[in-house]
Each structure stands twice: as structure tokens, then as C-alpha cells.
Write an enzyme that holds these catalytic residues in place. Structure first.
Site, PDB file in Angstrom:
ATOM      1  N   LYS A 283       0.951  -0.744   0.223  1.00  0.00           N
ATOM      2  CA  LYS A 283       0.003  -0.142  -0.056  1.00  0.00           C
ATOM      3  C   LYS A 283       0.805   1.079  -0.304  1.00  0.00           C
ATOM      4  O   LYS A 283       2.190   0.842   0.450  1.00  0.00           O
ATOM      5  CB  LYS A 283      -1.080  -0.570   1.395  1.00  0.00           C
ATOM      6  CG  LYS A 283      -1.974  -0.799   1.026  1.00  0.00           C
ATOM      7  CD  LYS A 283      -2.711  -0.897   3.192  1.00  0.00           C
ATOM      8  CE  LYS A 283      -3.847  -1.330   2.378  1.00  0.00           C
ATOM      9  NZ  LYS A 283      -5.085  -2.009   1.527  1.00  0.00           N
ATOM     10  N   ARG A 357      -9.973 -11.703   2.031  1.00  0.00           N
ATOM     11  CA  ARG A 357     -10.220 -13.153   1.587  1.00  0.00           C
ATOM     12  C   ARG A 357     -10.095 -14.291   1.621  1.00  0.00           C
ATOM     13  O   ARG A 357     -11.161 -15.694   1.578  1.00  0.00           O
ATOM     14  CB  ARG A 357     -11.380 -12.846   0.109  1.00  0.00           C
ATOM     15  CG  ARG A 357      -9.735 -12.272  -0.832  1.00  0.00           C
ATOM     16  CD  ARG A 357     -10.319 -11.678  -2.158  1.00  0.00           C
ATOM     17  NE  ARG A 357     -11.044 -10.322  -1.899  1.00  0.00           N
ATOM     18  CZ  ARG A 357     -11.292  -9.567  -2.965  1.00  0.00           C
ATOM     19  NH1 ARG A 357     -11.676  -9.360  -3.582  1.00  0.00           N
ATOM     20  NH2 ARG A 357     -11.156  -7.605  -2.231  1.00  0.00           N
TER      21      ARG A 357
HETATM   22  N1  BES Z   1      -8.171  -4.340   4.314  1.00  0.00           N
HETATM   23  C1  BES Z   1      -8.314  -4.244   3.073  1.00  0.00           C
HETATM   24  C2  BES Z   1      -9.576  -2.865   2.706  1.00  0.00           C
HETATM   25  C3  BES Z   1      -9.525  -1.657   3.503  1.00  0.00           C
HETATM   26  C4  BES Z   1      -9.179  -0.455   3.141  1.00  0.00           C
HETATM   27  C5  BES Z   1      -9.985  -1.388   4.487  1.00  0.00           C
HETATM   28  C6  BES Z   1      -9.978   0.906   3.317  1.00  0.00           C
HETATM   29  C7  BES Z   1     -10.287  -0.363   5.399  1.00  0.00           C
HETATM   30  C8  BES Z   1     -10.088   0.650   4.370  1.00  0.00           C
HETATM   31  C9  BES Z   1      -8.396  -5.539   2.808  1.00  0.00           C
HETATM   32  O1  BES Z   1      -7.437  -6.111   2.531  1.00  0.00           O
HETATM   33  C10 BES Z   1      -7.456  -4.246   0.730  1.00  0.00           C
HETATM   34  O2  BES Z   1      -6.568  -3.899   1.101  1.00  0.00           O
HETATM   35  N2  BES Z   1      -8.526  -4.670  -0.434  1.00  0.00           N
HETATM   36  C11 BES Z   1      -8.430  -3.857  -1.399  1.00  0.00           C
HETATM   37  C12 BES Z   1      -8.344  -4.697  -2.564  1.00  0.00           C
HETATM   38  C13 BES Z   1      -8.120  -4.555  -3.423  1.00  0.00           C
HETATM   39  C14 BES Z   1      -6.563  -5.202  -3.541  1.00  0.00           C
HETATM   40  C15 BES Z   1      -9.368  -5.597  -4.904  1.00  0.00           C
HETATM   41  C16 BES Z   1      -8.756  -2.463  -1.499  1.00  0.00           C
HETATM   42  O3  BES Z   1      -9.973  -2.826  -0.810  1.00  0.00           O
HETATM   43  O4  BES Z   1      -8.202  -1.921  -1.991  1.00  0.00           O
HETATM   44 MN    MN Z   2      -5.774  -5.708   2.454  1.00  0.00          MN
END
Ligand code: BES
Ligand code: MN
Ligand code: ZN
Length: 505
Positions: A283, A357
Site C-alpha cells: 500500500k 478474503r
Molecule cells: N483491509 C483492506 C480494505 C480496507 C480499505 C479496509 C480501506 C479499511 C479501509 C483490504 O485488505 C484491501 O486492501 N482491499 C483491497 C482489495 C483490492 C486489492 C482488490 C482494496 O480494497 O483496495
Molecule cells: Mn489488503
């Protein structure tokens, strides 16, 4: 903080501050507010008349009457429009009061019970929501603050009549117990990620029963499984996500036997990513510190077990929390890897940041195999897409069983934790088909909350299941909906309401 009922006269009761209320637009206050107003020489009605105070939602008026009342301070709290008043607003009304009491360093506050008079709620419901609000509003994560926030010792609800004392006391006990469980979970979520790695979350879960009265604690058994067992069960998703961290994954299983032997299990699965860097699909740095709350679903489900114990919910429940730290390192899993999951399905990894997931899929497979549950609910800070869709007001709900989803929606309206259904139409399955495996873990830029839900659906099979995407609501940036900034404790109130409703599952 002690929350209690005082039966008596608000004019003679001595506290550091007494609280009365007013609905918007009321020109001549009645009830306790009217009595106080008359006794202190009409200061409240004068403020209304002059337009200083209108009774708008959350508005406050602090008075220091010279005489006519035993307490030094009188706070008038605006409750907003009467026709818009709800039990959850009773809960939310506590925040400005507790805030002010802390700011003024008061130790005892006495208040009329909001909602029970002109608000039209029954006394027990009003006492539940009001006391829950007080318990939640007193919460502050100050572990690392050299100067601790001041503590409010005592919060008293004043009621003139003896008649509703029993239901009010019941409501207070309920609200305080639920609030205590929620605050326990909030502490886990607020902890810095180095203090709350998979082993730390497991340790906190282990200590859960000891925090309850012995009779309740005995109904709860917490087991923690480590790498050996997780390998033995071939949980390819949990193993892959956890591989980048020095701390191996844990599978936390907390059973609560509140029902009869032989009653079916309800499984509560919670995402327990103690820190989500994104892994190799790293990230960006801005906001990454917030990813300590990526275990809010797991903390919430453990807190729900704690609440079930404290409240004596007559059901057999089990929380299943896969705990991992998603780190980039030389041992981390990679985009392109193909995982074999516990269920036997294979998954192509497109992004190591779609890790939730993967661990939930194994937890779902485990829960089905071990408990053959009547129902499964999972809660996860799963997708940024859900935040885009519903913001920080409403969680996403998805499921494979219309009746279960509809029960969850009912629980949502009753509890005040807002939830909105997103559809899991079969057409979405196209988006998570892989060229090289059964599934892929990213469904592309469209409908991201739904494709994540659909991915989980593939593992739930025929077991009735509901998924809650709490990414937008588990943490508040600023004061909102009666929460101070920080962890909200969502979805514990919703889950407790869901479990308390009639129904076999
Ligand atoms: N933990 C994150 C989702 C999240 C985003 C929680 C913002 C709280 C606030 C999750 O693991 C994630 O990174 N999801 C990705 C999925 C994508 C790579 C398909 C996302 O939402 O960007
Ligand atoms: Mn994630
Ligand atoms: Zn995550």
C-alpha cells in the site's frame, strides 16, 4: 464508570452536574426540565425565548444557577425534532454530556433518562440505549498518553417515580454489560500494530473468559491453533498471507455454550489481519497506519462472544478468527502464486493486498467442517470499494440466504448500526474466474465490495451465511454518530441484536 439509578427529586439530588433535555421547538419545557426551570427562576425558558437555545440535536446549554437546586451545574441537552427521535439517538446523546463532564473534570453526573418521557420509549429500552451510550462515550484509548484523560466515576439516571425502577435497572445492567464488551474490543483495535500481532490477538482472546463473572466465563472456551495445526488443515489462504511475517498465523476459536447441548452452532467469523501493509502489493504510505484496524472484524466477533456471556444469550456460538500480519518480505507470498485452500479450491493471487478474503475463505471452510453451523456471519474490513459505495455511515451486507439477510437487516434497524444489502447476482462470478485456477482474488475495478463478497460465497456453499463489510464503519476519523474518533466497536451491537432475536438459528 458506575452507571446507576437514583429514585428521587432532581431538584434535591446533589451531583456535579445534572442533565435535563428539550426537544426542538418546545417553547415551554415540561417534565423534569420544566420543574428545574421553574425552580431556578426561569433561566431555561428565558434562553429559549431569547433564541440562545433551540433544542436542536446535540445542542447544549450549561447553566450555573445560584439557587433553587442542590447541584451546581445544569446542562440542558437538545434532543432535536421529536418525530425524528430513535433509540439509537438516545445512545448518541451521551457523547456531548460525557465529553463535557470530562472536560470539566467532574466525577458525578446525574441525568434524566432521555427518551422515556416525551420521547415515548419504554423505560427499559431507554435505559439500555442511554446506558450503552454512557459506557461507550466514556471510552478513551490513553495507554500511551502521559497525561491521562479525567475519569467520570459515576453516572446516575434520576427517576422521580418508583414504578419503572425495575425495568430501568435491567436496562442499565444490559447497556453497561454490552458497552463493557464493546470497549474491550475497541482497545484491541486501537492498539498499535506492534502490540497486537497475531500472537497478541490470540493472547487477548485467551484472557477473555477471565474478564467475565465466573458463571459466564465458564461457558466460554478459547482455543488458539498455531502454524502446525493450520498446516495440518491445509489452510493455504491463511498460510500464504501469514508467510511474510515473523509471527506465524493463529486460528482463534472461542466457543460460547449458552444454549442447550445439541442446539445448533452459530458461527461468527472475523477478519483478523493485525496489520495490512498490502504485502508485496504494498500500500502507499499515506494512511497505512490505519491498517491496524484491519482486525476490527475479529475483535468485534470476540467482543460479541464476550457480550453473549455477559448478557447470557441462550445460544451456542463460536467465534472463528484467523489472525495474520500481512507483511512484505523475502518469505512473503506473491502475485501470481496459486494457493490451494482448505476447501480444495485453488486461487490465483492477483494482489497480495486482497488478503482478507483468502484468510476468511479458510475460516469459513473450517467452520463448516468442524461445526456444521445453522448459520455463519462474517465481519471484515474487507474492501475500500465498500467505503466508496456506502461511506462511513453504513456497512455492506451480502449473503446467500434471503431469510438470514432479512433477519440481519431487522437487527440493523433495531440496533441502530446501519447496514445496506449489496446483491450477489451470479453474473458477478465472471469477474473472479481465473485462467489458471478455480478463482482469482481480485475481481477488477467494478463492484469491488460485491466481488469480494462473491469470492466468500464460493466457500460458504450451502450453509446459510451473511457477510458484513465494515471497512467504512469500524473506525471514525472524527466525531460522528455518537462516536469519538477511533474504533467504533461496529458490528457488536448489530450481532448482539441479531443473536437476541427469536429464531432457531
Ligand atoms: N483491509 C483492506 C480494505 C480496507 C480499505 C479496509 C480501506 C479499511 C479501509 C483490504 O485488505 C484491501 O486492501 N482491499 C483491497 C482489495 C483490492 C486489492 C482488490 C482494496 O480494497 O483496495
Ligand atoms: Mn489488503
Ligand atoms: Zn486488509
Amino acid at each position: 464508570m458506575k452507571i446507576e439509578l437514583v429514585v428521587g427529586d432532581i431538584l434535591r439530588h446533589k451531583a456535579d452536574m445534572i442533565v435535563v433535555n428539550l426537544f426542538e421547538g418546545v417553547k415551554t419545557p415540561g417534565g423534569a426540565t420544566g420543574a428545574v426551570d421553574a425552580s431556578i427562576g426561569g433561566a431555561i425558558s428565558a434562553a429559549i425565548r431569547d433564541g440562545d437555545f433551540q433544542g436542536k440535536w446535540g445542542e447544549t446549554l450549561l447553566l450555573r444557577p445560584e439557587k433553587g437546586i442542590a447541584s451546581r451545574r445544569v446542562l440542558v441537552l437538545g434532543l432535536g425534532k421529536k418525530e425524528k427521535f430513535t433509540p439509537d439517538l438516545v445512545r448518541q446523546s451521551a457523547l456531548p454530556v460525557v465529553r463535557l463532564a470530562k472536560k470539566l473534570k467532574l466525577s458525578a453526573v446525574a441525568s434524566v433518562l432521555h427518551g422515556a418521557g416525551a420521547g415515548g420509549l419504554d423505560p427499559e429500552t431507554a435505559a439500555r440505549f442511554a446506558s450503552l451510550g454512557v459506557a461507550l462515550s466514556g471510552y478513551e484509548y490513553d495507554r500511551y498518553k502521559s497525561e491521562k484523560g479525567s475519569r467520570l466515576e459515576r453516572f446516575q439516571w434520576i427517576e422521580r417515580r418508583q414504578a419503572p425502577a425495575v425495568p430501568i435497572r435491567k436496562g442499565i445492567a444490559y447497556g453497561a454489560a454490552l458497552g463493557g464488551a464493546i470497549n474491550w474490543g475497541r482497545d484491541l483495535v486501537a492498539s498499535p500494530p506492534a502490540d497486537m500481532r497475531p500472537d497478541g490477538l490470540a493472547r487477548a482472546a485467551k484472557a477473555l473468559p477471565a474478564g467475565l463473572p465466573p458463571a459466564a466465563g465458564r461457558k466460554i472456551r478459547v482455543k488458539v491453533y498455531g502454524r502446525k495445526e493450520i498446516e495440518g488443515w491445509k489452510m493455504g489462504g491463511i498460510l500464504a498471507v501469514g508467510r511474510g511475517s515473523e509471527i506465524p498465523p493463529r486460528l482463534i476459536v472461542a466457543e460460547y455454550r449458552g444454549g442447550r447441548t445439541g442446539d445448533p452452532w452459530t458461527v461468527l467469523i472475523g477478519k483478523g489481519v493485525t496489520f495490512d501493509t498490502g504485502g508485496i502489493s504494498l500500500k502507499k504510505w499515506e494512511g497505512m497506519e490505519k491498517m491496524k484496524y484491519d482486525m476490527a472484524g475479529g475483535a468485534g466477533m470476540l467482543a460479541a462472544i464476550r457480550a453473549a456471556g455477559a448478557l447470557g444469550i441462550p445460544k451456542n456460538l463460536v467465534a472463528v478468527v484467523p489472525a495474520v500480519e500481512n507483511m512484505p518480505s523475502g518469505t512473503a507470498y506473491r502475485p501470481g502464486d496459486v494457493l490451494r485452500m482448505m476447501s480444495g479450491k485453488t486461487v490465483e493471487v492477483l494482489s497480495t493486498d486482497a488478503e482478507g478474503r483468502l484468510i476468511l475463505a479458510d475460516a469459513i471452510a473450517f467452520a463448516r467442517k468442524r461445526y456444521r453451523p445453522a448459520a455463519m456471519v462474517d465481519a471484515a474490513t474487507l474492501t475500500g470499494a465498500c467505503v466508496v459505495a456506502l461511506g462511513s455511515v453504513t456497512m455492506g451486507v451480502m449473503g446467500n440466504d434471503a431469510e438470514l439477510v432479512s433477519r440481519m437487516k431487522d437487527a440493523s434497524s433495531a440496533s441502530g448500526e446501519k447496514a445496506w444489502e449489496l446483491p450477489l447476482h451470479e453474473e458477478y462470478s465472471e469477474q473472479i474466474k481465473s485462467e489458471v485456477a478455480d478463482l482469482k482474488n481480485v475481481g477488477g475495478p467494478e463492484a469491488g465490495a460485491i466481488t469480494a463478497g462473491y469470492f466468500l460465497k464460493e466457500f460458504a456453499g450451502a450453509t446459510p451465511w451473511v457477510h458484513l463489510d465494515i471497512a467504512g464503519v469500524a473506525w471514525m476519523e472524527k466525531d460522528k454518530a455518537g462516536y469519538a474518533p477511533g474504533p467504533t466497536g461496529v458490528p457488536v451491537r448489530l450481532i448482539v441484536q441479531f443473536l437476541s432475536q427469536a429464531g432457531r438459528r
